[in-house]
Design a protein around this motif. Sequence first.
Motif: not given
Length: 166
Positions: A158-165
């Motif tokens: 699974w990959m998670m986006s770090r957008t908004g970090a």
Amino acid sequence: MRSSPGSPFQVNVLDVASHQQAVLLKHPKYSLVDARFSPDNHWVSFTARIEPNRGWIVIAPVDGPKPVPENLWIKIAEEGAVDRANWSPDGKTLYFTSARDGYHCLWGQRIDPGSHRPEGEAFAVEHLHGRASFELGGWSAAGGRIAMVLDESTGSIWMMSRTGAR
């Protein structure tokens, strides 16, 4: 027939009527386990655990409840200590587990009807090189069929986006 407790294990036979046990197979150094009578009850297959990671698939003639001396044992294959065997319904083939090709698969060895020595080379019965595998004790041969309990392993990444970090 059962492996009795102790070190090393031995194979005893139980007379069901009298409840008397007798030693069938014993060795001073090797544990003898997973014994199975042939369909005609004149032979027994078993695994001799000769080292922690090595075992022999062996057969021996049975003459009633008398102990079978080691000089009558016939080595069928050298395998792992957890591998075990079972007879075909006609007693002419011994099926056994083996990781000889790097995977735990099911193999067969034809047995010469006269000498009871291995006849030819062992052959692959079922390769399990994919996601499916089986419990080493979770199989049986009877009625012209082999039944196995199969496990299937899968995995996901699974990959998670770090957008908004921050």
